[in-house]
Design a protein around this motif. Structure first.
Motif, PDB file in Angstrom:
ATOM      1  N   LEU A  18       0.855  -1.191   0.000  1.00  0.00           N
ATOM      2  CA  LEU A  18       0.000   0.000   0.000  1.00  0.00           C
ATOM      3  C   LEU A  18       0.889   1.237   0.000  1.00  0.00           C
ATOM      4  CD1 LEU A  18      -2.447  -1.218   2.811  1.00  0.00           C
ATOM      5  CD2 LEU A  18      -2.657  -1.531   0.320  1.00  0.00           C
ATOM      6  N   PHE A  19       0.416   2.311  -0.611  1.00  0.00           N
ATOM      7  CA  PHE A  19       1.193   3.554  -0.661  1.00  0.00           C
ATOM      8  C   PHE A  19       0.537   4.548   0.295  1.00  0.00           C
ATOM      9  CE2 PHE A  19       2.229   7.658  -2.878  1.00  0.00           C
ATOM     10  CZ  PHE A  19       3.600   7.612  -2.647  1.00  0.00           C
ATOM     11  N   ILE A  20       1.161   4.666   1.473  1.00  0.00           N
ATOM     12  CA  ILE A  20       0.574   5.500   2.539  1.00  0.00           C
ATOM     13  C   ILE A  20       1.670   6.401   3.113  1.00  0.00           C
ATOM     14  CG2 ILE A  20      -0.523   5.488   4.834  1.00  0.00           C
ATOM     15  CD1 ILE A  20      -1.854   2.850   4.104  1.00  0.00           C
ATOM     16  N   GLY A  21       1.375   7.695   3.200  1.00  0.00           N
ATOM     17  CA  GLY A  21       2.339   8.621   3.799  1.00  0.00           C
ATOM     18  C   GLY A  21       3.656   8.687   3.040  1.00  0.00           C
ATOM     19  N   GLY A  22       3.614   8.467   1.732  1.00  0.00           N
ATOM     20  CA  GLY A  22       4.827   8.562   0.924  1.00  0.00           C
ATOM     21  C   GLY A  22       5.693   7.318   0.936  1.00  0.00           C
ATOM     22  N   GLU A  23       5.229   6.261   1.595  1.00  0.00           N
ATOM     23  CA  GLU A  23       6.005   5.007   1.676  1.00  0.00           C
ATOM     24  C   GLU A  23       5.147   3.844   1.189  1.00  0.00           C
ATOM     25  OE1 GLU A  23       9.058   4.798   2.806  1.00  0.00           O
ATOM     26  OE2 GLU A  23       9.164   6.901   3.444  1.00  0.00           O
ATOM     27  N   PHE A  24       5.829   2.828   0.685  1.00  0.00           N
ATOM     28  CA  PHE A  24       5.126   1.575   0.426  1.00  0.00           C
ATOM     29  C   PHE A  24       5.171   0.759   1.711  1.00  0.00           C
ATOM     30  CE2 PHE A  24       6.016   2.974  -3.848  1.00  0.00           C
ATOM     31  CZ  PHE A  24       4.786   2.727  -4.455  1.00  0.00           C
ATOM     32  N   VAL A  25       3.992   0.448   2.219  1.00  0.00           N
ATOM     33  CA  VAL A  25       3.920  -0.239   3.519  1.00  0.00           C
ATOM     34  C   VAL A  25       3.066  -1.499   3.382  1.00  0.00           C
ATOM     35  CG1 VAL A  25       4.177   1.902   4.848  1.00  0.00           C
ATOM     36  CG2 VAL A  25       1.894   1.122   4.223  1.00  0.00           C
ATOM     37  N   ALA A  49      -4.876  -6.635   0.050  1.00  0.00           N
ATOM     38  CA  ALA A  49      -6.301  -6.327   0.200  1.00  0.00           C
ATOM     39  C   ALA A  49      -6.440  -5.513   1.481  1.00  0.00           C
ATOM     40  CB  ALA A  49      -7.120  -7.608   0.281  1.00  0.00           C
ATOM     41  N   ALA A  50      -6.490  -4.198   1.341  1.00  0.00           N
ATOM     42  CA  ALA A  50      -6.538  -3.329   2.523  1.00  0.00           C
ATOM     43  C   ALA A  50      -7.843  -3.540   3.280  1.00  0.00           C
ATOM     44  CB  ALA A  50      -6.419  -1.877   2.089  1.00  0.00           C
ATOM     45  N   GLY A  51      -7.783  -3.340   4.573  1.00  0.00           N
ATOM     46  CA  GLY A  51      -8.972  -3.389   5.423  1.00  0.00           C
ATOM     47  C   GLY A  51      -9.140  -2.055   6.130  1.00  0.00           C
ATOM     48  N   ALA A  52     -10.097  -2.039   7.056  1.00  0.00           N
ATOM     49  CA  ALA A  52     -10.451  -0.785   7.720  1.00  0.00           C
ATOM     50  C   ALA A  52      -9.258  -0.121   8.422  1.00  0.00           C
ATOM     51  CB  ALA A  52     -11.583  -1.041   8.714  1.00  0.00           C
ATOM     52  N   GLU A  53      -8.385  -0.949   9.015  1.00  0.00           N
ATOM     53  CA  GLU A  53      -7.228  -0.340   9.724  1.00  0.00           C
ATOM     54  C   GLU A  53      -6.273   0.345   8.757  1.00  0.00           C
ATOM     55  OE1 GLU A  53      -4.936  -2.404  12.855  1.00  0.00           O
ATOM     56  OE2 GLU A  53      -6.424  -3.994  12.536  1.00  0.00           O
ATOM     57  N   ASP A  54      -6.123  -0.240   7.570  1.00  0.00           N
ATOM     58  CA  ASP A  54      -5.268   0.395   6.549  1.00  0.00           C
ATOM     59  C   ASP A  54      -5.892   1.706   6.077  1.00  0.00           C
ATOM     60  OD1 ASP A  54      -3.326  -1.789   6.351  1.00  0.00           O
ATOM     61  OD2 ASP A  54      -4.981  -2.914   5.448  1.00  0.00           O
ATOM     62  N   ILE A  55      -7.208   1.685   5.934  1.00  0.00           N
ATOM     63  CA  ILE A  55      -7.899   2.920   5.523  1.00  0.00           C
ATOM     64  C   ILE A  55      -7.700   3.983   6.606  1.00  0.00           C
ATOM     65  CG2 ILE A  55     -10.176   3.933   5.013  1.00  0.00           C
ATOM     66  CD1 ILE A  55      -9.083   2.115   2.749  1.00  0.00           C
ATOM     67  N   ASP A  56      -7.782   3.590   7.880  1.00  0.00           N
ATOM     68  CA  ASP A  56      -7.515   4.548   8.977  1.00  0.00           C
ATOM     69  C   ASP A  56      -6.135   5.182   8.805  1.00  0.00           C
ATOM     70  OD1 ASP A  56      -9.900   4.026  10.228  1.00  0.00           O
ATOM     71  OD2 ASP A  56      -9.055   2.640  11.721  1.00  0.00           O
ATOM     72  N   GLY A 222     -14.248  -4.496   1.611  1.00  0.00           N
ATOM     73  CA  GLY A 222     -13.139  -4.453   2.571  1.00  0.00           C
ATOM     74  C   GLY A 222     -12.485  -3.092   2.683  1.00  0.00           C
ATOM     75  N   ALA A 223     -12.308  -2.390   1.557  1.00  0.00           N
ATOM     76  CA  ALA A 223     -11.571  -1.122   1.570  1.00  0.00           C
ATOM     77  C   ALA A 223     -12.438   0.061   1.138  1.00  0.00           C
ATOM     78  CB  ALA A 223     -10.355  -1.228   0.654  1.00  0.00           C
ATOM     79  N   GLY A 224     -13.279  -0.142   0.107  1.00  0.00           N
ATOM     80  CA  GLY A 224     -14.120   0.954  -0.393  1.00  0.00           C
ATOM     81  C   GLY A 224     -15.126   1.406   0.647  1.00  0.00           C
ATOM     82  N   ALA A 225     -15.806   0.431   1.264  1.00  0.00           N
ATOM     83  CA  ALA A 225     -16.864   0.783   2.221  1.00  0.00           C
ATOM     84  C   ALA A 225     -16.310   1.555   3.418  1.00  0.00           C
ATOM     85  CB  ALA A 225     -17.625  -0.472   2.648  1.00  0.00           C
ATOM     86  N   PRO A 226     -15.201   1.097   4.059  1.00  0.00           N
ATOM     87  CA  PRO A 226     -14.684   1.906   5.183  1.00  0.00           C
ATOM     88  C   PRO A 226     -14.179   3.284   4.756  1.00  0.00           C
ATOM     89  CG  PRO A 226     -13.334  -0.090   4.872  1.00  0.00           C
ATOM     90  CD  PRO A 226     -14.535  -0.208   3.972  1.00  0.00           C
ATOM     91  N   LEU A 227     -13.709   3.402   3.520  1.00  0.00           N
ATOM     92  CA  LEU A 227     -13.278   4.732   3.048  1.00  0.00           C
ATOM     93  C   LEU A 227     -14.501   5.644   2.908  1.00  0.00           C
ATOM     94  CD1 LEU A 227     -10.950   6.541   2.049  1.00  0.00           C
ATOM     95  CD2 LEU A 227     -11.271   5.577  -0.242  1.00  0.00           C
ATOM     96  N   ALA A 228     -15.573   5.096   2.324  1.00  0.00           N
ATOM     97  CA  ALA A 228     -16.782   5.909   2.118  1.00  0.00           C
ATOM     98  C   ALA A 228     -17.415   6.318   3.450  1.00  0.00           C
ATOM     99  CB  ALA A 228     -17.792   5.131   1.275  1.00  0.00           C
ATOM    100  N   ALA A 229     -17.246   5.473   4.470  1.00  0.00           N
ATOM    101  CA  ALA A 229     -17.887   5.753   5.762  1.00  0.00           C
ATOM    102  C   ALA A 229     -16.989   6.558   6.701  1.00  0.00           C
ATOM    103  CB  ALA A 229     -18.263   4.420   6.431  1.00  0.00           C
ATOM    104  N   HIS A 230     -15.711   6.700   6.393  1.00  0.00           N
ATOM    105  CA  HIS A 230     -14.736   7.239   7.348  1.00  0.00           C
ATOM    106  C   HIS A 230     -15.022   8.698   7.723  1.00  0.00           C
ATOM    107  CE1 HIS A 230     -10.956   7.788   9.373  1.00  0.00           C
ATOM    108  NE2 HIS A 230     -10.645   6.528   9.123  1.00  0.00           N
ATOM    109  N   HIS A 231     -15.039   8.979   9.010  1.00  0.00           N
ATOM    110  CA  HIS A 231     -15.342  10.341   9.440  1.00  0.00           C
ATOM    111  C   HIS A 231     -14.173  11.296   9.231  1.00  0.00           C
ATOM    112  CE1 HIS A 231     -19.263   9.678  11.881  1.00  0.00           C
ATOM    113  NE2 HIS A 231     -19.195   8.908  10.812  1.00  0.00           N
ATOM    114  N   GLY A 232     -13.020  10.764   8.930  1.00  0.00           N
ATOM    115  CA  GLY A 232     -11.871  11.625   8.611  1.00  0.00           C
ATOM    116  C   GLY A 232     -11.813  12.005   7.138  1.00  0.00           C
TER     117      GLY A 232
END
Ligand code: ADP
Length: 491
Positions: A18-25, A49-56, A222-232
């Motif tokens: 995953l590409f998060i914060g400028g890094e591949f993690v 396959a990212a999950g809710a914690e990755d979306i966070d 797994g990933a789309g739904a938590p992104l769409a629901a995320h309060h951030g």
């Protein structure tokens, strides 16, 4: 068949993260998704396959990057977007091949359409970064106030995109979101994550600040739904099916996310008796079959005036018979496979339903179809009634349904007899009719004597159940900005 470039083979063989914060993690979970080559049904590689914690984590990175990105001189944001466009142009062959291998489209189409449009629109929005202005307003009730507006970014944008134009759709979201000073978490479709991951590599090279762009692979639930629901997440931009759009509206309401939705279509083409027939046949052919019919704007319902119906239909069938199905990497192929086994099954199901409900296949129903891979024989139906599934539902495959009309009023009524309202085509030489029909059609775009034109400067987006919030053009900026009003008492 064109050989796979070394750089592409080497990219595909990397371990995809995953590409998060400028890094591949790595993902916080262990699930992986198989990524297929639709031309031969082989697994190219796997992605996380990212999950809710990755979306966070991705949303937190985008939030953390926001103050620096907003404070950056607009000229620098413009430069970064421009440079991203330039770098994609330099790597055009590589990106085209990645999308061919992963999506199935022909490399020729990727080079002719996807690449120039994505680079053009990144550069177009680079231009807008330095031209976002508010207004000063004199209140009607008195002039002892200085009132002005500021156009501010909305904040963190969540972008969820489909598989039909994998790289191009990244550009549709990144261009306006970044030009206006937002940061972004982008989720490519699970079927086609590879060009987005290659893009992440060059985003780093080009020098975007960490966290401004985050790319998270994963599936819808797994990933789309938590992104769409995320309060951030402050705004969600989505391109995909109408039914998925409806789920996103539900998910997004928790924190009143701003939204723009580019959804499905069932677009009509109206061919009048005075049309230039050569142009109309070629134009409606492209409208239906370009990209294997996997376009939201596909002009899948063709209505033809009685007087030219037989000749038009025969010419369309002849044109369809010239299609050469084959892998997108083969320069002799003019149509590749559909994106997935699931899509192949779905489109074949629609063709079967057309036959079962009494419509007639008038194209060659025996022409050979490659056995391996997710190919579907391009098909032309006649004799469909307005209530049949092939007339009402979005097929997203190489299937045209040709119907008739006898006058203009009937043509407009047929065009509008749909829940969707994305695009439409009109073929006529009568200039007064052009304007009457353009006014009468309920769709976001009316193409006259052409079809499927796109330009970064020209707004695009649907009416009715095809969604809301324009993309491209100056209009797209509005959906990534919020207007703040400032009242200053001059006493
Ligand atoms: P298709 O069925 O043709 O794949 P979708 O509209 O389902 O089209 O997919 C478009 C995008 O929406 C993909 O990135 C997919 O992962 C995502 N998606 C699917 N379901 C959901 C959902 N419930 N919430 C958020 N995103 C979703």
């Amino acid at each position: 068949m064109a050989p796979v470039m070394d750089s592409v083979a080497s990219f595909i063989s990397r371990e995809h993260q995953l590409f998060i914060g400028g890094e591949f993690v790595p993902s916080k979970g262990t699930s992986r998704l198989d990524v297929y080559n639709p031309a031969d049904d082989t697994v190219l590689t796997t992605v996380a396959a990212a999950g809710a914690e990755d979306i966070d984590a991705a949303v937190a990175a985008a939030r953390a990057a926001l103050p620096e990105w907003r404070a950056l001189p607009a000229a620098r944001r413009a430069e970064l977007l421009w440079n991203l466009g330039t770098r994609i142009t330099e790597l055009a062959d590589e990106f085209a091949q990645i999308d061919t291998l992963n999506n199935g489209k022909t490399t020729a189409d990727a080079m002719a359409v996807d690449i120039p449009l994505v680079t053009g629109l990144l550069k177009y929005y680079a231009g807008w970064a330095t031209k976002l202005e508010g207004r000063t307003i004199t209140p009607m009730g008195g002039s002892n106030f200085h009132v002005y507006t500021r156009r501010e970014p909305i904040g963190v944008v969540g972008a969820i995109i489909p598989w039909n134009f994998p790289l191009l759709m990244c550009g549709y979201k990144l261009g306006p979101a970044l030009a206006t000073g937002n940061t972004i978490v982008l989720k490519p479709a699970e079927q086609t994550p590879l060009s987005a991951l290659r893009l992440a590599e060059i985003i780093r090279e080009v020098g975007f600040p960490d966290g401004v762009i985050n790319i998270v692979t994963g599936d819808g639930p797994g990933a789309g739904a938590p992104l769409a629901a995320h309060h951030g997440v402050d705004k969600i931009t989505f391109t995909g099916e109408t039914t998925t759009g409806q789920k996103i509206i539900d998910a997004a309401k928790g924190n009143m996310k701003k939204m723009s939705l580019e959804l499905g279509g069932k677009s009509p083409s109206l061919v009048f008796a005075d049309a230039d027939l050569d142009a109309a046949v070629e134009g409606t052919f492209g409208a239906v079959y370009f990209n294997q019919g996997q376009c939201c704007i596909a002009g899948a319902r063709v209505f033809v005036h009685d007087d030219i119906y037989d000749e038009f239909t025969q010419r369309l069938v002849d044109r369809v018979s010239q299609i050469r199905l084959g892998p997108g990497l083969d320069p002799d192929s003019t149509m590749g496979p559909l994106v997935s086994r699931e899509q192949q099954t779905r489109v074949r199901g629609f063709i079967d339903s057309g036959v079962e409900q009494g419509a007639t296949i008038v194209s060659d129903a025996q022409s050979p179809v490659p056995e391996q891979g997710y190919f579907v024989r391009p098909t032309v139906f006649t004799g469909a009634t307005a209530d049949m599934r092939i007339m009402r539902e979005e097929i997203f495959g190489p299937v045209a349904v040709v119907g008739k009309f006898s006058d203009e009023e009937q043509a407009i009524a047929a065009a509008n007899d749909t829940a969707f309202g994305l695009c439409s085509g009109v073929w006529t030489r009568d200039s007064a009719r052009v304007h009457r029909v353009a006014a009468g059609i309920e769709a976001g775009t009316v193409y006259v004597n052409t079809y499927g034109m796109f330009d970064p400067a020209v707004p695009y987006g649907g009416f009715k159940m095809s969604g809301f919030g324009k993309e491209l053009g100056e209009e797209s900026l509005d959906s990534y900005l919020q207007t703040k009003t400032v009242w200053v008492n001059l006493d």
